[in-house]
Design a protein around this motif. Structure first.
Motif, PDB file in Angstrom:
ATOM      1  N   GLN A  30       0.810  -1.218   0.000  1.00 38.80           N
ATOM      2  CA  GLN A  30       0.000   0.000   0.000  1.00 38.80           C
ATOM      3  C   GLN A  30       0.845   1.270   0.000  1.00 38.80           C
ATOM      4  OE1 GLN A  30      -3.671   0.046   2.011  1.00 38.80           O
ATOM      5  NE2 GLN A  30      -3.571  -2.084   2.666  1.00 38.80           N
ATOM      6  N   ASP A  31       2.160   1.098  -0.200  1.00 39.90           N
ATOM      7  CA  ASP A  31       3.072   2.229  -0.303  1.00 39.90           C
ATOM      8  C   ASP A  31       2.950   3.157   0.912  1.00 39.90           C
ATOM      9  OD1 ASP A  31       5.053   3.791  -1.427  1.00 39.90           O
ATOM     10  OD2 ASP A  31       3.658   5.008  -2.584  1.00 39.90           O
ATOM     11  N   LEU A  32       3.063   2.566   2.102  1.00 42.36           N
ATOM     12  CA  LEU A  32       2.969   3.306   3.348  1.00 42.36           C
ATOM     13  C   LEU A  32       4.290   3.216   4.098  1.00 42.36           C
ATOM     14  CD1 LEU A  32      -0.524   1.993   4.538  1.00 42.36           C
ATOM     15  CD2 LEU A  32      -0.054   4.220   3.511  1.00 42.36           C
ATOM     16  N   ARG A  33       4.540   4.216   4.924  1.00 43.50           N
ATOM     17  CA  ARG A  33       5.760   4.214   5.738  1.00 43.50           C
ATOM     18  C   ARG A  33       5.452   4.167   7.228  1.00 43.50           C
ATOM     19  NH1 ARG A  33      10.457   5.123   3.665  1.00 43.50           N
ATOM     20  NH2 ARG A  33      11.243   6.064   5.593  1.00 43.50           N
ATOM     21  N   ARG A  34       4.159   4.256   7.569  1.00 41.50           N
ATOM     22  CA  ARG A  34       3.784   4.264   8.980  1.00 41.50           C
ATOM     23  C   ARG A  34       2.432   3.588   9.142  1.00 41.50           C
ATOM     24  NH1 ARG A  34       4.277   9.402   6.622  1.00 41.50           N
ATOM     25  NH2 ARG A  34       6.266  10.420   7.024  1.00 41.50           N
ATOM     26  N   LEU A  35       2.254   2.855  10.231  1.00 42.32           N
ATOM     27  CA  LEU A  35       0.991   2.182  10.503  1.00 42.32           C
ATOM     28  C   LEU A  35       0.619   2.351  11.974  1.00 42.32           C
ATOM     29  CD1 LEU A  35       1.507  -1.240   8.653  1.00 42.32           C
ATOM     30  CD2 LEU A  35      -0.063   0.579   7.970  1.00 42.32           C
ATOM     31  N   THR A  48       6.752   2.293  12.233  1.00 46.29           N
ATOM     32  CA  THR A  48       7.220   3.039  11.074  1.00 46.29           C
ATOM     33  C   THR A  48       8.221   2.217  10.283  1.00 46.29           C
ATOM     34  OG1 THR A  48       9.132   4.053  12.149  1.00 46.29           O
ATOM     35  CG2 THR A  48       6.997   5.152  12.453  1.00 46.29           C
ATOM     36  N   ALA A  49       8.542   2.715   9.110  1.00 41.40           N
ATOM     37  CA  ALA A  49       9.560   2.033   8.301  1.00 41.40           C
ATOM     38  C   ALA A  49      10.887   1.977   9.053  1.00 41.40           C
ATOM     39  CB  ALA A  49       9.728   2.753   6.970  1.00 41.40           C
ATOM     40  N   GLY A  50      11.156   3.019   9.847  1.00 40.43           N
ATOM     41  CA  GLY A  50      12.390   3.053  10.620  1.00 40.43           C
ATOM     42  C   GLY A  50      12.442   1.983  11.692  1.00 40.43           C
ATOM     43  N   THR A  51      11.345   1.836  12.436  1.00 35.96           N
ATOM     44  CA  THR A  51      11.325   0.811  13.490  1.00 35.96           C
ATOM     45  C   THR A  51      11.362  -0.588  12.881  1.00 35.96           C
ATOM     46  OG1 THR A  51       8.896   0.935  13.582  1.00 35.96           O
ATOM     47  CG2 THR A  51      10.120   2.268  15.147  1.00 35.96           C
ATOM     48  N   MET A  52      10.752  -0.725  11.704  1.00 33.82           N
ATOM     49  CA  MET A  52      10.778  -2.024  11.023  1.00 33.82           C
ATOM     50  C   MET A  52      12.206  -2.370  10.600  1.00 33.82           C
ATOM     51  SD  MET A  52       7.535  -3.135  10.614  1.00 33.82           S
ATOM     52  CE  MET A  52       7.203  -3.884   9.059  1.00 33.82           C
ATOM     53  N   ILE A  82       6.314   1.817  18.594  1.00 35.83           N
ATOM     54  CA  ILE A  82       6.485   3.007  19.420  1.00 35.83           C
ATOM     55  C   ILE A  82       5.249   3.120  20.299  1.00 35.83           C
ATOM     56  CG2 ILE A  82       6.735   5.517  19.397  1.00 35.83           C
ATOM     57  CD1 ILE A  82       7.888   5.172  16.517  1.00 35.83           C
ATOM     58  N   LYS A  83       5.435   3.131  21.599  1.00 31.67           N
ATOM     59  CA  LYS A  83       4.284   3.133  22.507  1.00 31.67           C
ATOM     60  C   LYS A  83       3.869   4.537  22.931  1.00 31.67           C
ATOM     61  CE  LYS A  83       5.377  -1.479  24.221  1.00 31.67           C
ATOM     62  NZ  LYS A  83       5.754  -2.314  25.388  1.00 31.67           N
ATOM     63  N   ASP A  84       4.828   5.434  23.000  1.00 29.83           N
ATOM     64  CA  ASP A  84       4.527   6.813  23.389  1.00 29.83           C
ATOM     65  C   ASP A  84       4.245   7.617  22.118  1.00 29.83           C
ATOM     66  OD1 ASP A  84       4.192   9.146  24.782  1.00 29.83           O
ATOM     67  OD2 ASP A  84       6.329   9.506  25.104  1.00 29.83           O
ATOM     68  N   ILE A 108       3.539  11.970  10.807  1.00 23.06           N
ATOM     69  CA  ILE A 108       2.165  11.499  10.941  1.00 23.06           C
ATOM     70  C   ILE A 108       1.680  11.749  12.363  1.00 23.06           C
ATOM     71  CG2 ILE A 108       2.919   9.164  11.522  1.00 23.06           C
ATOM     72  CD1 ILE A 108       0.370   8.103  10.214  1.00 23.06           C
ATOM     73  N   LEU A 109       0.402  12.111  12.484  1.00 24.08           N
ATOM     74  CA  LEU A 109      -0.233  12.243  13.783  1.00 24.08           C
ATOM     75  C   LEU A 109      -1.543  11.470  13.762  1.00 24.08           C
ATOM     76  CD1 LEU A 109       0.136  16.071  14.537  1.00 24.08           C
ATOM     77  CD2 LEU A 109       1.419  14.211  15.605  1.00 24.08           C
ATOM     78  N   PRO A 110      -1.678  10.430  14.562  1.00 24.99           N
ATOM     79  CA  PRO A 110      -2.988   9.805  14.698  1.00 24.99           C
ATOM     80  C   PRO A 110      -3.960  10.831  15.290  1.00 24.99           C
ATOM     81  CG  PRO A 110      -1.280   8.338  15.509  1.00 24.99           C
ATOM     82  CD  PRO A 110      -0.635   9.687  15.282  1.00 24.99           C
TER      83      PRO A 110
END
Length: 219
Positions: A30-35, A48-52, A82-84, A108-110
């Motif tokens: 889905q061409d996403l970098r954050r979930l 995120t792509a970074g944490t992955m 990321i929990k926080d 990104i901001l939820p």
């Protein structure tokens, strides 16, 4: 302008028990970098792509491809997420969301109220919002006016344009480092550009440029 008017409402998310391999596949497809990570309708984290990448074995690892795949298929998102998570209310102003993104250096901001997620707002949503607010991509005429910081200039510009039975769709006002105020006006419909420019000049209004604009899709 509240965040709810510009946020992405259809949220692609994972659960804490989703494997890293499955989440990586979802991001790629889905061409996403954050979930966002959601459990029982509540936001519990962000991946995120970074944490992955940090969770994936290094290319220099002595593990075989089978061992790496096994590891990624056993590791759960809850172990690396990321929990926080920094969030924003759907009723916050768009400017507040941009400030929070810049302050925390996130893209990104939820969008969360009372623990429930209603959407996400991303840097791409912000870019699109700016284009929409400025009238970019609309067919018509864009006039760029230069003015000193004096009272009544905007009113004079608006009166001159409306007196020509023209409809102003968008107006953006910004200050330049030179001290000049820039007024960009997006005008709807068919416009006799040279006639309008002459009318503005006769009112003592400094016209930097005036040109036709073509319709463009922002999707």
């Amino acid at each position: 302008m509240p965040v709810k008017d510009f946020m992405t409402k259809k949220v692609v998310y994972v659960s804490p028990d989703t494997t890293v391999a499955a989440a990586a596949d979802m991001m790629r497809e889905q061409d996403l970098r954050r979930l966002p990570v959601i459990e029982n309708d509540r936001l519990v984290g962000l991946v995120t792509a970074g944490t992955m990448a940090e969770a994936s074995p290094s290319k220099a690892s002595s593990l075989s491809i089978y061992e790496m795949n096994y590891l990624l298929n056993k590791t759960k998102i809850r172990d690396i997420m990321i929990k926080d998570v920094v969030t924003v209310s759907q009723y916050a102003r768009l400017e507040d969301a941009i400030y929070i993104m810049m302050k925390h250096r996130v893209g990104i901001l939820p969008v969360v109220d009372n623990g429930q997620i209603y959407g996400v707002i991303t840097d791409k949503d912000v870019f699109k919002a700016f284009l929409e607010v400025s009238g970019y991509g609309e067919e018509g005429v864009r006039a760029v006016i230069l003015a000193d910081d004096s009272i009544g200039v905007l009113a004079k510009v608006v009166d001159t344009i409306t007196n020509e039975n023209l409809n102003i769709k968008h107006t953006v006002i910004a200050s330049r480092k030179s001290g000049k105020t820039v007024i960009e006006v997006q005008i709807d419909g068919q416009v006799a550009i040279e006639d309008l420019k002459d009318k503005l000049l006769k009112q003592g209004i400094e016209v930097e440029s005036i040109e036709k604009t073509a319709a463009k899709s922002l999707k």
